[in-house]
Design a protein around this motif. Structure first.
Motif, PDB file in Angstrom:
ATOM      1  N   ALA A 134     -14.532  -0.168 -10.180  1.00 42.51           N
ATOM      2  CA  ALA A 134     -14.208  -1.255  -9.254  1.00 42.51           C
ATOM      3  C   ALA A 134     -13.185  -2.202  -9.862  1.00 42.51           C
ATOM      4  O   ALA A 134     -12.280  -2.688  -9.177  1.00 42.51           O
ATOM      5  CB  ALA A 134     -15.474  -2.011  -8.876  1.00 42.51           C
ATOM      6  N   VAL A 135     -13.310  -2.464 -11.151  1.00 46.76           N
ATOM      7  CA  VAL A 135     -12.354  -3.341 -11.833  1.00 46.76           C
ATOM      8  C   VAL A 135     -10.960  -2.723 -11.811  1.00 46.76           C
ATOM      9  O   VAL A 135      -9.967  -3.387 -11.498  1.00 46.76           O
ATOM     10  CB  VAL A 135     -12.802  -3.626 -13.287  1.00 46.76           C
ATOM     11  N   ILE A 166      -5.460  -2.301  -9.482  1.00 45.07           N
ATOM     12  CA  ILE A 166      -4.424  -1.500  -8.816  1.00 45.07           C
ATOM     13  C   ILE A 166      -4.055  -2.125  -7.474  1.00 45.07           C
ATOM     14  O   ILE A 166      -2.875  -2.217  -7.124  1.00 45.07           O
ATOM     15  CB  ILE A 166      -4.883  -0.039  -8.666  1.00 45.07           C
ATOM     16  N   LYS A 167      -5.058  -2.575  -6.719  1.00 46.87           N
ATOM     17  CA  LYS A 167      -4.778  -3.228  -5.430  1.00 46.87           C
ATOM     18  C   LYS A 167      -3.953  -4.490  -5.626  1.00 46.87           C
ATOM     19  O   LYS A 167      -3.041  -4.774  -4.855  1.00 46.87           O
ATOM     20  CB  LYS A 167      -6.081  -3.547  -4.710  1.00 46.87           C
ATOM     21  N   ALA A 168      -4.271  -5.248  -6.658  1.00 41.98           N
ATOM     22  CA  ALA A 168      -3.516  -6.470  -6.941  1.00 41.98           C
ATOM     23  C   ALA A 168      -2.072  -6.158  -7.308  1.00 41.98           C
ATOM     24  O   ALA A 168      -1.142  -6.829  -6.849  1.00 41.98           O
ATOM     25  CB  ALA A 168      -4.194  -7.255  -8.072  1.00 41.98           C
ATOM     26  N   THR A 183       1.262  -7.234  -5.101  1.00 36.95           N
ATOM     27  CA  THR A 183       2.380  -7.944  -5.732  1.00 36.95           C
ATOM     28  C   THR A 183       3.685  -7.181  -5.540  1.00 36.95           C
ATOM     29  O   THR A 183       4.721  -7.770  -5.240  1.00 36.95           O
ATOM     30  CB  THR A 183       2.100  -8.151  -7.238  1.00 36.95           C
ATOM     31  N   ARG A 184       3.615  -5.873  -5.688  1.00 37.02           N
ATOM     32  CA  ARG A 184       4.829  -5.053  -5.520  1.00 37.02           C
ATOM     33  C   ARG A 184       5.309  -5.083  -4.074  1.00 37.02           C
ATOM     34  O   ARG A 184       6.509  -5.124  -3.819  1.00 37.02           O
ATOM     35  CB  ARG A 184       4.553  -3.629  -5.971  1.00 37.02           C
ATOM     36  N   ARG A 185       4.375  -5.050  -3.105  1.00 31.62           N
ATOM     37  CA  ARG A 185       4.780  -5.128  -1.692  1.00 31.62           C
ATOM     38  C   ARG A 185       5.473  -6.447  -1.415  1.00 31.62           C
ATOM     39  O   ARG A 185       6.471  -6.489  -0.689  1.00 31.62           O
ATOM     40  CB  ARG A 185       3.573  -4.943  -0.773  1.00 31.62           C
ATOM     41  N   LEU A 186       4.963  -7.519  -1.999  1.00 30.71           N
ATOM     42  CA  LEU A 186       5.594  -8.826  -1.829  1.00 30.71           C
ATOM     43  C   LEU A 186       6.995  -8.830  -2.440  1.00 30.71           C
ATOM     44  O   LEU A 186       7.953  -9.306  -1.818  1.00 30.71           O
ATOM     45  CB  LEU A 186       4.729  -9.916  -2.459  1.00 30.71           C
ATOM     46  N   GLY A 206       6.028   1.501 -13.811  1.00 33.78           N
ATOM     47  CA  GLY A 206       4.802   2.168 -14.229  1.00 33.78           C
ATOM     48  C   GLY A 206       3.994   2.723 -13.076  1.00 33.78           C
ATOM     49  O   GLY A 206       3.287   3.717 -13.217  1.00 33.78           O
ATOM     50  N   PHE A 207       4.080   2.088 -11.916  1.00 34.86           N
ATOM     51  CA  PHE A 207       3.366   2.529 -10.717  1.00 34.86           C
ATOM     52  C   PHE A 207       4.355   2.678  -9.567  1.00 34.86           C
ATOM     53  O   PHE A 207       4.404   1.836  -8.674  1.00 34.86           O
ATOM     54  CB  PHE A 207       2.289   1.507 -10.325  1.00 34.86           C
TER      55      PHE A 207
END
Length: 141
Positions: free
Chosen positions: A15-16, A21-23, A27-30, A67-68
């Motif tokens: 979950a962590v 990853i969601k965070a 941030t990348r979408r923004l 990196g992602f």
């Protein structure tokens, strides 16, 4: 008699990691949205196709090096680059066409030279839409 107190502490590592990853993705979408807005403002201010290509290729390089990497964003950038290259080819042809037509109208070249220049521009053109446009200009000539 002594009492021993023990505390149990557990962490759901999955979950962590998923939360992190969601965070990162948010941030990348923004960042991508801000970058796209900046790009659209530059286009509205007259950014040439050549400069658009440079910017899009820079964005693509940065995204691939991250990196992602976001595969959807990469696909969007690749499509945009392809479309902009096509628009750039049309723009270059039209600029050359206008220049040649102006030379004809100014008496610098004759009709035969004008037609020869149009036929020369048709050589090596693979894009069917551009070929059709050039062939139409040749037929009009």
């Amino acid at each position: 008699m002594s009492k021993v107190l023990a505390q149990n502490f557990s962490v759901d590592v999955g979950a962590v990691v998923n939360g992190a990853i969601k965070a990162i993705k948010a941030t990348r979408r923004l960042t991508q949205a801000k970058r796209e807005a900046e790009f659209q403002r530059a286009i509205a201010n007259g950014l040439s196709y050549e400069e658009q290509l440079k910017l899009r290729e820079k964005f693509l390089k940065e995204e691939n090096a991250s990196g992602f990497p976001d595969q959807d964003y990469i696909a969007t950038l690749e499509k945009s680059i392809s479309e902009t290259k096509k628009l750039n080819r049309f723009q270059k042809y039209r600029e050359k066409y206008v220049q040649t037509l102006n030379e004809l109208n100014a008496g610098i070249i004759n009709e035969r030279q004008y037609l020869k220049e149009l036929e020369k521009q048709l050589q090596g053109v693979d894009d069917p839409e551009l070929r059709l446009e050039i062939q139409g200009d040749i037929a009009d000539a």
